[in-house]
Design a protein around this motif. Sequence first.
Motif, short mmCIF file in Angstrom:
data_model
loop_
_atom_site.label_atom_id
_atom_site.label_comp_id
_atom_site.label_asym_id
_atom_site.label_seq_id
_atom_site.Cartn_x
_atom_site.Cartn_y
_atom_site.Cartn_z
N GLY A 10 -11.06 -45.45 -39.90
CA GLY A 10 -10.18 -44.32 -39.73
C GLY A 10 -9.40 -44.29 -38.43
N ARG A 11 -9.54 -45.35 -37.63
CA ARG A 11 -8.81 -45.43 -36.37
C ARG A 11 -7.91 -46.65 -36.37
N THR A 12 -6.90 -46.63 -35.53
CA THR A 12 -6.05 -47.79 -35.31
C THR A 12 -6.52 -48.48 -34.04
N VAL A 13 -6.91 -49.75 -34.16
CA VAL A 13 -7.43 -50.49 -33.01
C VAL A 13 -6.68 -51.80 -32.85
N LEU A 14 -6.72 -52.34 -31.65
CA LEU A 14 -6.22 -53.69 -31.43
C LEU A 14 -7.07 -54.66 -32.24
N ARG A 15 -6.45 -55.72 -32.72
CA ARG A 15 -7.17 -56.62 -33.62
C ARG A 15 -8.13 -57.56 -32.89
N VAL A 16 -8.10 -57.59 -31.58
CA VAL A 16 -9.07 -58.37 -30.81
C VAL A 16 -9.90 -57.41 -29.97
N GLY A 17 -11.20 -57.37 -30.25
CA GLY A 17 -12.14 -56.56 -29.49
C GLY A 17 -13.04 -57.45 -28.67
N TYR A 18 -14.27 -57.00 -28.46
CA TYR A 18 -15.21 -57.76 -27.63
C TYR A 18 -16.59 -57.71 -28.24
N GLY A 19 -17.23 -58.87 -28.36
CA GLY A 19 -18.61 -58.97 -28.81
C GLY A 19 -19.54 -59.08 -27.62
N ALA A 20 -20.53 -58.21 -27.55
CA ALA A 20 -21.35 -58.07 -26.33
C ALA A 20 -22.52 -59.05 -26.23
N LEU A 21 -22.70 -59.93 -27.21
CA LEU A 21 -23.86 -60.81 -27.18
C LEU A 21 -23.94 -61.63 -25.90
N GLN A 22 -22.80 -62.14 -25.42
CA GLN A 22 -22.82 -63.02 -24.26
C GLN A 22 -23.10 -62.29 -22.94
N LEU A 23 -23.11 -60.97 -22.97
CA LEU A 23 -23.42 -60.24 -21.73
C LEU A 23 -24.80 -60.60 -21.20
N GLU A 24 -25.72 -61.01 -22.08
CA GLU A 24 -27.06 -61.34 -21.63
C GLU A 24 -27.08 -62.51 -20.66
N ALA A 40 -12.34 -55.77 -19.76
CA ALA A 40 -11.97 -55.79 -21.17
C ALA A 40 -11.20 -54.53 -21.54
N VAL A 41 -11.65 -53.39 -21.06
CA VAL A 41 -10.96 -52.13 -21.33
C VAL A 41 -9.56 -52.17 -20.72
N GLU A 42 -9.43 -52.70 -19.50
CA GLU A 42 -8.12 -52.81 -18.86
C GLU A 42 -7.16 -53.66 -19.68
N LEU A 43 -7.71 -54.67 -20.37
CA LEU A 43 -6.89 -55.56 -21.18
C LEU A 43 -6.55 -54.96 -22.55
N GLY A 44 -7.12 -53.81 -22.84
CA GLY A 44 -6.79 -53.13 -24.09
C GLY A 44 -7.88 -53.12 -25.13
N VAL A 45 -9.02 -53.72 -24.84
CA VAL A 45 -10.11 -53.72 -25.82
C VAL A 45 -10.49 -52.28 -26.15
N ASP A 46 -10.49 -51.97 -27.45
CA ASP A 46 -10.85 -50.62 -27.85
C ASP A 46 -11.91 -50.59 -28.95
N LEU A 265 -12.18 -64.24 -21.27
CA LEU A 265 -11.87 -62.96 -21.90
C LEU A 265 -10.36 -62.80 -22.04
N GLU A 266 -9.62 -63.12 -20.99
CA GLU A 266 -8.17 -63.01 -21.04
C GLU A 266 -7.57 -63.97 -22.06
N ASP A 267 -8.12 -65.17 -22.14
CA ASP A 267 -7.65 -66.13 -23.15
C ASP A 267 -7.87 -65.59 -24.56
N ASN A 268 -9.03 -65.00 -24.78
CA ASN A 268 -9.32 -64.46 -26.12
C ASN A 268 -8.33 -63.36 -26.49
N MET A 269 -8.05 -62.48 -25.56
CA MET A 269 -7.10 -61.40 -25.83
C MET A 269 -5.71 -61.94 -26.08
#
Length: 297
Positions: A10-24, A40-46, A265-269
């Motif tokens: 029900g929301r409009t999001v950017l088509r590239v987000g972030y997967g948190a698995l690698q944070l570990e 990630a948020v600064e780059l637009g991840v929503d 992260l920037e490359d992915n976005m």
Amino acid sequence: MTTPTASFSGRTVLRVGYGALQLERLHDRRGEAVALLRRAVELGVDHVDTAEFYGFGFANDVIREALRPADGVLVVTKVGADPNPGGRVSLRLAQRPEQLRVSVEDNLRSLGLDQLPVVNLRRLDSGPGLRPEGDQVVDLDDQLAVMTALRDEGKIGAIGLSSVTLDGLRRALPAGIVCVQNAYSLVSRDDEDMLRLCTAQGIAWVPFFPLGGAFPGLPKVTDEPAVHAVAESLGVTVSQVGLAWLLHHAPNVLLIPGTADAAHLEDNMAAAEITLDAVTLAALDAVESRSNEVPIG
């Protein structure tokens, strides 16, 4: 070029987000993990994908610290497995309805939320990974019953499915499924029929292992000569080509690539900004698809 968006729960999001698995990987550098998520948020991840078993709760803790309500980030988590500290495999299956309910409560607590916006039910019926045995073999209808009850109670906002079969998705459609997370990439396109069904139903397709190769024996997008040729011609990385192909392949594809590195992260976005013309897409579409069915455990 306008950054592409899509509908998600029900929301409009950017088509590239972030997967948190690698944070570990940043477990001993918590400040860097928080800074990475803020970047990630600064780059637009929503939209961010997580789970209580990522880093034995570390990813959820970092998300709780780093994200603010004003960021408007859609947090997507999953149930069906729990952390397994000290085990040979870092997670243990938790498929029974009462376990799903406990897992939802654990995620609410660790994320500091009153409601989980989207919760994926990790079924483990397809793709690489563990397979349920014994009392962990649970009928999908029983699981959907508790998931819909939790939604009715307001503890979750919407229901997704992960590692599900085409038949399983069809059975689950009346419950109101908003996304499907299956292993899928340019080199492993087992679920093409399921992707078409999701597209027709307006269900987000959120592939994990989008570049393949997560376990030994799985094909890797980055090993393909055709992908290297395209990357060289466009002046981008082979990983970016693999991600860009997914975005071009269907309009409901959302990506959640993970990384512990800000430059990556920037490359992915930036992959969302890559245009692939018809000739290039035809060359990539011609890459052989191989099965990703590799059980472990």
